[in-house]
Design a protein around this motif. Structure first.
Motif, PDB file in Angstrom:
ATOM      1  N   PRO A  61      43.709  47.580  48.049  1.00  0.00           N
ATOM      2  CA  PRO A  61      45.000  47.183  47.460  1.00  0.00           C
ATOM      3  C   PRO A  61      45.216  45.671  47.500  1.00  0.00           C
ATOM      4  N   GLY A  62      45.460  45.087  46.333  1.00  0.00           N
ATOM      5  CA  GLY A  62      45.770  43.663  46.243  1.00  0.00           C
ATOM      6  C   GLY A  62      44.584  42.742  46.378  1.00  0.00           C
ATOM      7  N   ALA A  63      43.369  43.263  46.474  1.00  0.00           N
ATOM      8  CA  ALA A  63      42.193  42.411  46.637  1.00  0.00           C
ATOM      9  C   ALA A  63      41.937  41.601  45.367  1.00  0.00           C
ATOM     10  N   HIS A  64      41.390  40.402  45.546  1.00  0.00           N
ATOM     11  CA  HIS A  64      41.040  39.520  44.438  1.00  0.00           C
ATOM     12  C   HIS A  64      39.518  39.486  44.286  1.00  0.00           C
ATOM     13  N   GLY A  65      39.052  39.294  43.066  1.00  0.00           N
ATOM     14  CA  GLY A  65      37.626  39.164  42.806  1.00  0.00           C
ATOM     15  C   GLY A  65      37.358  38.180  41.690  1.00  0.00           C
ATOM     16  N   ARG A  66      36.122  37.740  41.608  1.00  0.00           N
ATOM     17  CA  ARG A  66      35.656  36.864  40.534  1.00  0.00           C
ATOM     18  C   ARG A  66      34.246  37.313  40.180  1.00  0.00           C
ATOM     19  N   PHE A  67      34.079  37.919  39.000  1.00  0.00           N
ATOM     20  CA  PHE A  67      32.733  38.305  38.590  1.00  0.00           C
ATOM     21  C   PHE A  67      32.688  38.483  37.078  1.00  0.00           C
ATOM     22  N   MET A  68      31.467  38.556  36.582  1.00  0.00           N
ATOM     23  CA  MET A  68      31.236  38.738  35.149  1.00  0.00           C
ATOM     24  C   MET A  68      30.899  40.199  34.883  1.00  0.00           C
ATOM     25  N   PRO A  69      31.808  40.941  34.259  1.00  0.00           N
ATOM     26  CA  PRO A  69      31.502  42.346  33.973  1.00  0.00           C
ATOM     27  C   PRO A  69      30.363  42.467  32.977  1.00  0.00           C
ATOM     28  N   GLN A  70      29.580  43.518  33.123  1.00  0.00           N
ATOM     29  CA  GLN A  70      28.425  43.728  32.252  1.00  0.00           C
ATOM     30  C   GLN A  70      28.812  44.613  31.073  1.00  0.00           C
ATOM     31  N   GLY A  71      28.023  44.508  30.002  1.00  0.00           N
ATOM     32  CA  GLY A  71      28.244  45.367  28.843  1.00  0.00           C
ATOM     33  C   GLY A  71      29.252  44.771  27.880  1.00  0.00           C
ATOM     34  N   ALA A  72      29.332  45.353  26.697  1.00  0.00           N
ATOM     35  CA  ALA A  72      30.264  44.956  25.634  1.00  0.00           C
ATOM     36  C   ALA A  72      30.101  43.482  25.276  1.00  0.00           C
TER      37      ALA A  72
END
Length: 442
Positions: A301-312
């Motif tokens: 809950p409430g966690a932050h992230g930074r990443f590049m989603p794959q696909g599309a």
């Protein structure tokens, strides 16, 4: 309580052996074979606390009871989902934060780590950190977390003065803190960090330095100094607003910080980041990922992230925030596999601003090679080399720009916020004036 299962015990044993090898061979470690887009750190947010500290505005809850089995299942599910969405193949560190994650069961920690290891590669020498409060982690419980796969502790000590601890709303005493610290060092030698606060209302430089000197007799090889930040909505903020407590003195806080840095340097600690000090190579590899603008996944809950989603066809890093309230987050995870509430694509300039502001927090700064990973055309010298204001900072000895890259001096680290007032606008101006790279078909 029974210890976690065979997988966790086996992984923990392998991790301890790997750490012993690294201590013998040196702190460098072998480079990961996976490209940067396939590597990430993992942050796990446990949202529950016994009580809310007077200064804290983090996303945390004081529940009447916790359905831990449901929470554990959702943490496992969300970790598996985000690892698949991100295409991450190697998790280089895991950090259990909160809240008070030491209130969670060691079985929950083991279940998350096992899910990560089954979905991606979790090397045996990966750093696995657990935040712990002194009153929630007796020695037997610390040992169980070690058996579950935790190999590093971050202890919220905050102060060695009982009056200050009561002011902060902490549930432990100074004796509790030192007892927990000693037990943690016995179980996790060389792998224990402590948080220590400065700039409290009515706090004075001399007594605070005395506490720091006392702490040096007990602490391990990592220490974080944090200045109190009065946050709206907290009990401490209201007490200061109402005149019950004096407002913290920023000049005294600056003096504490500066003199504390000197004390730690003389004790053999390297200030490798604005707030973080280590000796014997005990840097936090998880936090280093943040400062180097590496990818990280945030679950819970409430966690932050930074990443590049794959696909599309996606080639853009996203800033992600998970749903705040635990019950709603669990409902979303059970429905969709994850509880992502907000996704914000980061533009190239936004990402460069993060590279600059976060990288300069470290004593290494930003190397030319690191900058080129994010911006291959506009070099650090192109951006900052000819600017008069930047030149003044270089002449004052606050910044260094040379063959290695751009970094703060020891004096500059203490005033980084003021340096960024010059550097960020200069980056924005250089970005606007750059020659656009050719776009195929454009």
């Amino acid at each position: 309580m029974a210890l976690p299962g065979a997988w966790a015990r086996g992984w923990a044993a392998a991790a301890r052996a790997a750490q012993r090898r690294r201590r013998v061979e040196g702190a460098g470690g072998s480079p990961s074979p996976e490209p940067a887009g396939r590597r990430a750190a993992l942050y796990v947010h446990w949202p529950y606390c016994e009580k809310r500290c007077s200064y804290c505005n983090f996303n945390k809850y004081i529940p009447r009871g916790v359905e831990e089995a449901a929470m554990q299942k959702c943490l496992v599910t969300e970790a598996q989902t985000l690892l698949r969405l991100s295409g991450v193949q190697r998790v280089e560190s895991v950090f259990f934060g909160g809240g008070t994650p030491s209130l969670a069961s060691p079985h929950t920690v083991a279940a998350v780590l096992e899910a990560v290891a089954q979905t991606a590669h979790l090397p045996a020498d990966s750093e696995v950190t657990l935040e712990a409060n002194p009153t929630s982690t007796p020695g037997s419980r610390l040992a169980e977390f070690g058996a579950a796969g935790v190999n590093r502790l971050s202890i919220g000590l905050q102060s060695l003065d009982n009056t200050e601890l009561r002011l902060l709303g902490r549930t432990h005493s100074a004796c509790d803190a030192l007892r927990t610290l000693a037990e943690a060092r016995r179980l996790f030698p060389g792998r224990v960090s402590v948080d220590f606060m400065l700039g409290l209302p009515a706090q004075q430089v001399g007594p605070w330095l005395g506490q720091l000197q006392e702490l040096l007799h007990h602490c391990d090889d990592h220490l974080s100094l944090y200045q109190l930040s009065l946050e709206r909505g907290t009990a401490l903020f209201a007490q200061v607003q109402q005149g019950v407590l004096p407002a913290p003195d920023p000049e005294l806080a600056a003096e504490m910080y500066q003199r504390g840095r000197v004390v730690l340097r003389e004790a053999g600690f390297r200030q490798y980041e604005v707030s973080n000090f280590a000796r014997n190579g005990a840097l936090s590899t998880h936090n280093w990922t943040y400062w180097q603008c590496g990818q990280y996944l945030g679950i819970g809950p409430g966690a932050h992230g930074r990443f590049m989603p794959q696909g599309a066809g996606s080639h853009t890093r996203e800033a992600r925030i998970q749903t705040l309230e635990p019950d709603n987050w669990m409902k979303e995870v059970m429905m969709f596999g994850h509880g992502t509430r907000k996704r914000v694509p980061l533009g190239r300039l936004e990402l460069l601003e993060e590279v600059l502001a976060l990288g300069l927090r470290t004593d290494v700064g930003i190397t030319h090679q690191h900058w080129q990973q994010f911006e291959p055309q506009l070099t650090l010298c192109d951006v900052f080399g000819a600017n008069k204001e930047v030149q003044e900072l270089l002449e004052q000895g606050l910044l260094q720009l040379d063959h290695r890259g751009l970094r703060c001096s020891w004096e500059g680290l203490a005033v980084l916020d003021s340096l960024l007032l010059t550097l960020l606008p200069q980056l924005q101006e250089a970005w606007q004036q750059r020659t656009p790279s050719p776009v195929p078909g454009g």
